[in-house]
Enzyme design. Structure first.
Site, PDB file in Angstrom:
ATOM      1  N   SER A  16      10.440  19.774  18.019  1.00  0.00           N
ATOM      2  CA  SER A  16      11.459  18.865  18.509  1.00  0.00           C
ATOM      3  C   SER A  16      12.727  19.380  17.622  1.00  0.00           C
ATOM      4  CB  SER A  16      10.943  17.458  18.275  1.00  0.00           C
ATOM      5  OG  SER A  16      11.875  16.536  18.979  1.00  0.00           O
ATOM      6  N   ASP A  31       8.079  17.520  29.510  1.00  0.00           N
ATOM      7  CA  ASP A  31       8.739  17.415  28.339  1.00  0.00           C
ATOM      8  C   ASP A  31      10.525  17.385  28.573  1.00  0.00           C
ATOM      9  OD1 ASP A  31      10.396  17.755  25.711  1.00  0.00           O
ATOM     10  OD2 ASP A  31       8.254  18.302  24.789  1.00  0.00           O
ATOM     11  N   HIS A  87       6.397  15.218  26.004  1.00  0.00           N
ATOM     12  CA  HIS A  87       6.884  15.367  24.281  1.00  0.00           C
ATOM     13  C   HIS A  87       5.912  14.701  23.614  1.00  0.00           C
ATOM     14  CE1 HIS A  87       9.646  16.882  21.646  1.00  0.00           C
ATOM     15  NE2 HIS A  87       9.723  15.762  20.990  1.00  0.00           N
TER      16      HIS A  87
END
Length: 326
Positions: free
Chosen positions: A157, A255, A285
């Site tokens: 991330s 995502d 995600h």
């Protein structure tokens, strides 16, 4: 419209257990406190040693806390993964279970960086903390038992975004060589917040467009999407990707970062950078929080295989060069 029907069935049930959270300055404090409490219950691995160090930070800034993970049964010099945790640039810490499981599985070393968080520390503070960690790692490689020619950078991330920014910074400053980028759903492009036609099927769960805007605004100290954003803050802004290390990227098909990650991969390949990309259908995600799902296990296998192969390949190349020069 909802994308719930597209979610892998094994990943769907947990979504009902996760409360919807709106990120604000007030709720951020609460979320950080909850995550900090959760990080004290991380799984322990008897075959790893973890040591805490406070290393010199950027000029005029505080020391940077790092955690050094070493497999206790391996002899050096070991390849090493310099790891940046996720959390949207605004939360998270070096106590990241992802890195302990990686070290245990492939027997490499790892250094996890507790970089300063936004909005208290906007760009360039976080990336300069990571560069300070790279400098320390490289200059202390002998005493750590680490091979300075086999340093990979990685993260998930926002940590993946910092890993890419660090690879750009290392290339441009020319001080420390990197051999691999290891990127799990990296957060790369502030302009995703401002798309006139955003992807219709990404970003409904876990990390939403609203959370993304809050994260980028916190890091940049201004609204995302402007013309003056540094590529060391939002690395998708980099004009040239030539000379970056070989790269692994994986991301879920639901995502929010799907398209920016695929675009980065496309541009890497156009720049002649060896690149491996995986997209997992039905995955949002942070889907790795469902460890027993088949798609999660596939992602774990893919990323461990790629990192081990990169370390093994670089070791063989290093040995060949030593043989050639002798």
């Amino acid at each position: 419209m909802t994308t719930r029907h597209l979610v892998d069935p094994e990943l769907a049930a947990i979504l009902d257990q996760i409360p919807a959270q709106i990120l604000t300055a007030e709720t951020l404090r609460q979320i950080r406190a909850m995550r900090s409490q959760a990080s004290t219950n991380l799984p322990q691995f008897s075959d790893l040693s973890v040591s805490e160090h406070f290393i010199p930070g950027p000029e005029g800034a505080p020391d940077v806390r790092v955690l050094v993970h070493l497999p206790t049964s391996e002899q050096g010099p070991l390849p090493v993964l310099l790891w940046m945790h996720g959390g949207g640039y605004i939360m998270g810490s070096a106590e990241d279970p992802t890195i302990t499981s990686i070290v245990s599985a492939i027997r490499c070393a790892a250094v996890s960086v507790d970089y300063r968080l936004a909005p208290e520390t906007p760009h360039p503070g976080p990336i300069e903390d990571c560069y300070a960690a790279l400098k320390w790692l490289f200059t202390h490689a002998d005493e750590l038992g680490i091979d300075p020619n086999r340093i990979a950078v990685g993260g998930s991330s926002a940590g993946g975004g910092l890993a890419v920014a660090l690879a750009l910074l290392a290339r441009d400053r020319g001080e420390f060589p990197l051999m691999f980028q290891f990127l799990i759903a990296p957060m790369l492009d502030d302009r995703t917040c401002t798309l006139a036609q955003p992807h219709p099927y990404t970003g409904e769960f876990i990390w939403t467009p609203e959370a993304n805007r809050f994260g980028w605004t916190s890091l940049l100290g201004q609204e995302p999407g402007g013309s003056d954003v540094s590529p060391y803050a939002a690395p998708a802004r980099a004009e040239h990707l030539e000379g970056l290390p070989a790269t692994f990227i994986n991301v879920g098909a639901l995502d929010l970062f799907l398209e920016e990650d695929l675009e980065y991969a496309r541009r890497l390949m156009r720049a002649g950078v060896p690149t491996e990309v995986h997209v997992y259908p039905g995955a949002y995600h942070g889907f790795r929080m469902v460890p027993n799902a088949q798609v999660t296990q596939a992602a774990a296998r893919d990323q461990l295989t790629a990192l081990k192969r990169a370390f093994d390949l670089s070791h063989r190349t290093e040995q060949h060069q030593q043989t050639y020069h002798s």
